[in-house]
Design an enzyme around this catalytic site. Structure first.
Site, short mmCIF file in Angstrom:
data_model
loop_
_atom_site.label_atom_id
_atom_site.label_comp_id
_atom_site.label_asym_id
_atom_site.label_seq_id
_atom_site.Cartn_x
_atom_site.Cartn_y
_atom_site.Cartn_z
CE1 TYR A 210 29.95 -43.66 44.58
CE2 TYR A 210 29.82 -43.57 42.19
CZ TYR A 210 30.58 -43.57 43.36
OH TYR A 210 31.94 -43.49 43.28
CE LYS B 26 28.24 -41.05 47.16
NZ LYS B 26 27.18 -40.68 48.13
CD GLU B 27 34.15 -44.47 45.75
OE1 GLU B 27 34.45 -45.21 46.71
OE2 GLU B 27 33.23 -44.73 44.95
CB SER B 28 38.42 -41.56 50.27
OG SER B 28 38.98 -40.48 49.51
#
Length: 464
Positions: free
Chosen positions: A447, A317-319
């Site tokens: 999120y 999800k982040e990177s």
């Protein structure tokens, strides 16, 4: 009015004293079961997610390098966006079971390429066609070239249970007075094609699209003999979901010009790409790796006490597993830490995958400790931690205080998330108990949903 009072009194007496088969069950059915069963589009939207039965195969739904992929998956994702709901996938390899799940209310939609038949139409409704499909006989170079059905002689043909293939073959067998044997198996078409290619079985039947995609991997497959001419294939909903069917059909009409043909080309007309996606060790179809960083993710997850696939979901999800990813706000590394957080948790080189990941793990441990006393339940606390990771624990703490003020359950993410979403409303973010001010809390709530959705997919498709 008098009749209504008598009916209500009768129900109250029966509920008070109880009987083996209550009046309510007899006349209205089991409310909990029926409530699930009759859910149409308004109920689905109120619930917040749609459940779809899908196949786990190279064209339906799978994981590749951490990313969820598949023809049906991408179609469903777009449909869920149109309906303004989350997408929950239920993997069902048995087609008959998928219909059982639909009728029992366990899914709202069957997203498989299905031909309409009288047996399948009982209490169900078929959507407008997504396209047309040929059915082909699949053999290998040792099976012999087929130029007529008589060439099958007394051979055995293995077919997927619940598919239309058996009916097609039975009709041909009876009309042409042939002697071949048909054996049904719960195995998917792709597994049966593998067995044909490896010489374990001689013949199987598959949709032409699936056969073509798999013929790329096996040069010796013969898929030239058609079992049946083109037929329409559709998705299926319950008969008592007319509003869902109407919205599904409208969506299909809108997407037939470009979106569906483009997706079709991506999954069926680019065989080399399909081959690499299906045979990569980073594909859930062929291997059990999510990324090249699985080992350090597993080490980090052990320190957190998390399932490693959950931490992998957060990294994705982040990177997207990109070690040099940098956000518009300056967040860096696998877990996209801001400069002040990198410094606080001892990360000198954010592009070093091990260093940046362990820095993120230390931050997550800090957040877990922050919420531990207020939210003792581990599964609930996890969502507070994820939201805090995204938006900052100050904003989540504000929502927690508002939840307490309004007498709701402060240990429930469902309750606290409602107030987090309200932090963009001046009536709430100007409250004196709110310390961190305005926030787009709905983004943090989404999120958490996104990370948990990826985690559910990883759990279903990747072994622990």
């Amino acid at each position: 009015m008098k009749k209504a009072l008598i009916l209500l009194s009768s129900i109250a007496i029966l509920l008070l004293f109880g009987v083996q088969c209550t009046f309510i069950e007899k006349n209205f059915g089991s409310l909990s079961k029926k409530e699930t069963y009759i859910l149409d589009l308004p109920g689905i939207q109120n619930r917040g997610f749609i459940r779809a039965a899908v196949d786990n195969n190279s064209t339906g739904y799978y994981i590749y390098r951490g990313r969820r992929m598949g023809y049906e998956y991408e179609l469903l994702r777009d449909l869920a966006k149109r309906l303004n709901v989350q997408l929950h996938l239920v993997m069902v390899s048995d087609i008959d079971r998928a219909f059982d799940y639909l009728k029992e209310g366990k899914v709202d939609l069957i997203a498989m390429n299905l031909e309409k038949s009288s047996e399948r139409s009982d209490n169900t409704s078929f959507s407008h066609p997504l396209g047309k499909m040929n059915t082909v006989l699949v053999g290998n170079e040792n099976s012999g070239k087929i130029t007529s059905w008589e060439h099958l002689s007394s051979d055995t043909i293995y077919v997927r249970e619940g598919a239309v293939y058996k009916n097609q073959l039975c009709h041909l067998k009876d009309s042409l007075q042939l002697n071949y044997t048909i054996i049904t198996t719960p195995e998917h078409e792709e597994i049966l094609i593998d067995k044909v290619a490896e010489g374990e079985i001689k013949w199987t039947i598959a949709d032409q699209n699936i056969a073509q995609a798999n013929a790329t991997y096996y040069g010796g497959l013969d898929i030239s003999w058609k079992v049946q001419k083109e037929g329409d294939v559709s998705w299926v909903v319950r008969e008592n979901s007319p509003k869902l069917l109407s919205s599904l059909n409208t969506w299909l009409e809108d997407k037939q010009k470009r979106f569906i043909p483009d997706l079709y080309a991506k999954y069926f007309l680019t065989p080399k790409n399909s081959y690499f996606r299906s045979n990569s060790p980073f594909s859930s179809l062929a291997g059990n790796q999510i990324s090249v960083y699985d080992e350090i993710i597993k080490d980090g997850a052990e320190q957190l006490g998390w399932d490693w696939r959950l931490l992998a979901s957060l990294v994705y999800k982040e990177s997207r597993f990109d070690t040099v990813a940098t956000s518009y706000a300056g967040a860096k590394g696998l877990l996209q830490l801001m400069p002040v957080t990198l410094e606080r948790f001892g990360v000198e080189n954010p592009n070093d995958p091990s260093e940046s990941l362990m820095g993120g793990v230390r931050y997550l441990r800090y957040l877990d400790k922050f919420w531990m006393e207020r939210v003792p339940d581990t599964s609930e606390r996890l969502k507070f931690v994820l939201a805090s990771y995204n938006i900052g624990h100050g904003h989540v703490e504000d929502a927690w205080r508002l939840t307490l003020k309004y007498g709701k359950n402060t240990q429930s993410w469902a309750s606290v998330s409602e107030f987090l979403e309200l932090k963009s409303d001046p009536d709430y973010y100007r409250d004196p108990i709110v310390k961190s001010g305005f926030a787009k809390g709905h983004l943090a709530v989404n999120y958490v949903k996104d990370v948990m959705s990826v985690f559910e997919s990883y759990k279903a498709l990747v072994e622990p």
